[in-house]
Design a protein around this motif. Structure first.
Motif, short mmCIF file in Angstrom:
data_model
loop_
_atom_site.label_atom_id
_atom_site.label_comp_id
_atom_site.label_asym_id
_atom_site.label_seq_id
_atom_site.Cartn_x
_atom_site.Cartn_y
_atom_site.Cartn_z
N SER A 53 0.96 -1.14 0.00
CA SER A 53 0.15 0.02 0.06
C SER A 53 0.80 1.03 -0.20
O SER A 53 0.57 2.21 -0.72
CB SER A 53 -0.85 -0.03 1.03
N PRO A 95 -5.94 -3.80 -12.09
CA PRO A 95 -6.07 -2.60 -11.44
C PRO A 95 -7.25 -2.50 -10.38
O PRO A 95 -7.47 -1.86 -9.35
CB PRO A 95 -6.36 -1.64 -12.41
N ALA A 121 -7.42 -1.77 -6.39
CA ALA A 121 -8.30 -0.95 -5.72
C ALA A 121 -8.72 -1.50 -4.54
O ALA A 121 -9.24 -1.14 -3.66
CB ALA A 121 -9.29 -0.46 -6.66
#
Length: 479
Positions: free
Chosen positions: A9, A199, A203
């Motif tokens: 992250s 992606p 997310a």
């Protein structure tokens, strides 16, 4: 896990690392707006996991051609994914009860992300099939604990709505599979069917790190039983292999050998589970009558669903004379009706017994299936559409309350096991239904769709009776 995910992250979202502090579970759900973030995290993960179960089907001819594989060999691109899910689902839900549902879900997202990239970069059938097995384990991690997470995310009084949203996500993802695949393939290579997961997974991981709560209760002191996990994989793997082999007319000797192995390993597996205080295969939960009745209802209903959805395209194209595009459009009212009805059913469960809702929904479902079985040889579009809507609405009215009952009838600290059983029942029903379609076509040739739909109606009617019988059971939630 927390160290790996924090590092990732920080690399991806360096200016927002202050957000990625784990939420703790609240006695009755987590507050808004954290609840919305958690639901989006689950929605994104389940969407890619369910979508990838169907999205590759449309691309199989293209993939087979580019990788120089035969059509029969290319089926492993689909089978490898599904088989990996069904043999690992219960093991991962058991792990969730021990280490936490949040952790299993986050690891699943991470694995699904990297294995999707592995799939996209594969340049041979063997490499792609292996990548799909690993991706299936990632998908199983997501599917095994999603319902358990919803139980601790939503306040008890709104749990039915949460289950309705979950059913809606599954229905939308299932329906969107062919459409998404066709759209991607019209502008890009088949590899982008897997690239687009990356992606989405990143997310979802960002949201999961920030918003997903941890279990308030875990199976303290319980160790993961590796031997039981292996026996579980062999039991379900042999069961699916024997079912598929029988339906496809495989050699009787091979099927008999699989059944003997299934009987021996399955018996040893169950005897081992009966001796354990918290078993990997939650046999102890089967002692809860409403839990067992709900599982039986789920298996029968998903078997009926697959009998219809797999066989109908053959009728629409070979008998009714529709092309592939028209067939896809005529099948669409079913999942659309489920999408509309699932959230409504999720709210009704707060006031009406799940057995009654399920019985009504499954009766509607059976009526639609029998109506489809007796379609005229040259039906108009509306003849087909209203029957599809009846099937989808009935299925949507049943699914959310049934899922709610399965999860809430188990003790809260066993939510992972209940979630795993829910997913296993769905996959077992779907796999059995697909195998029975092959059997019906082998037995009845050109009347295979008619026979499949009649059998689906019988399964749905039986499920309606079982569902209604649950009304004698108290409407309660186990703690």
């Amino acid at each position: 896990m927390q160290y790996v995910t924090k590092i990732i992250s920080m690399m991806i979202f360096p200016h927002f690392t202050f957000l990625f502090m784990p939420q703790t579970a609240h006695p009755d759900g987590i507050p808004v707006p954290q609840r919305y973030g958690a639901i989006v995290a689950i929605a994104l993960g389940i969407t890619v996991a369910v979508l990838d179960g169907a999205i590759a089907n449309v691309a199989l001819p293209t993939i087979a051609r580019e990788l120089h594989a035969s059509p029969a060999e290319s089926i492993w691109i689909v089978n490898a994914y599904q088989l990996a899910i069904i043999v690992s689902l219960l093991s991962l839900s058991f792990l969730g009860d021990i280490v936490g549902y949040r952790r299993v879900y986050q690891w699943g997202l991470l694995l699904f992300c990297f294995t999707s990239l592995f799939c996209a970069l594969s340049d041979s059938l063997g490499m792609l099939a292996f990548a799909r097995v690993l991706q299936g384990f990632g998908g199983a991690s997501l599917m095994s604990v999603n319902s358990a997470l919803i139980r601790i995310i939503y306040p008890q009084r709104y749990l039915g709505r949460g289950m309705g949203i979950n059913s809606l996500i599954v229905a939308v993802s299932t329906a969107a599979g062919p459409t998404v695949a066709a759209a991607v393939l019209s502008v890009a290579s088949w590899k982008w069917l897997f690239f687009i997961n990356v992606p989405v997974c990143l997310a979802a991981l960002a949201l999961a790190l920030r918003f997903l709560p941890d279990n308030a209760q875990k199976a303290r002191g319980q160790k993961f039983d590796t031997l039981s996990a292996i026996m579980n994989a062999l039991t379900f793997g042999l069961l699916i292999s024997a079912l598929s082999g029988f339906a496809q007319g495989q050699s009787g000797k091979i099927i008999l050998a699989e059944l003997v192995a299934l009987l021996v390993i399955g018996t040893l597996f169950i005897r081992r589970q009966l001796k354990m205080p918290i078993p990997l295969l939650p046999i102890d939960l089967l002692r809860i009558p409403i839990f067992t009745l709900s599982l039986c209802t789920s298996v029968c209903s998903f078997c009926a669903q697959m009998l219809a959805m797999v066989s109908l395209p053959f009728f629409l194209q070979n008998v009714a004379g529709r092309d592939e595009v028209a067939t896809g459009l005529l099948l669409t009212p079913w999942p659309l009706a489920t999408m509309v009805m699932a959230p409504i059913a999720g709210q009704l469960i707060e006031r009406v017994h799940a057995g009654l809702l399920g019985g009504i929904g499954l009766a509607m479902f059976a009526a639609g299936l029998f109506a489809l079985a007796w379609l005229p040889a040259a039906p108009g579009d509306m003849d087909i559409i209203w029957r599809m809507i009846l099937c989808g609405a009935g299925f949507g009215l049943f699914q959310s309350p049934n899922n709610h009952t399965i999860v809430t009838s188990a003790p809260r600290h066993r939510s992972g096991g209940a979630s795993g059983m829910l997913g296993t029942a769905r996959l077992l029903g779907q796999t059995s239904g697909a195998a029975l379609v092959a059997l019906m076509f082998n037995l009845f040739n050109e009347h295979g769709t008619h026979a499949s739909l009649l059998l689906a109606g019988v399964f749905s009617s039986a499920a309606a009776i079982v569902s209604t019988s649950r009304m004698t059971q108290p409407k309660h939630t186990a703690e």
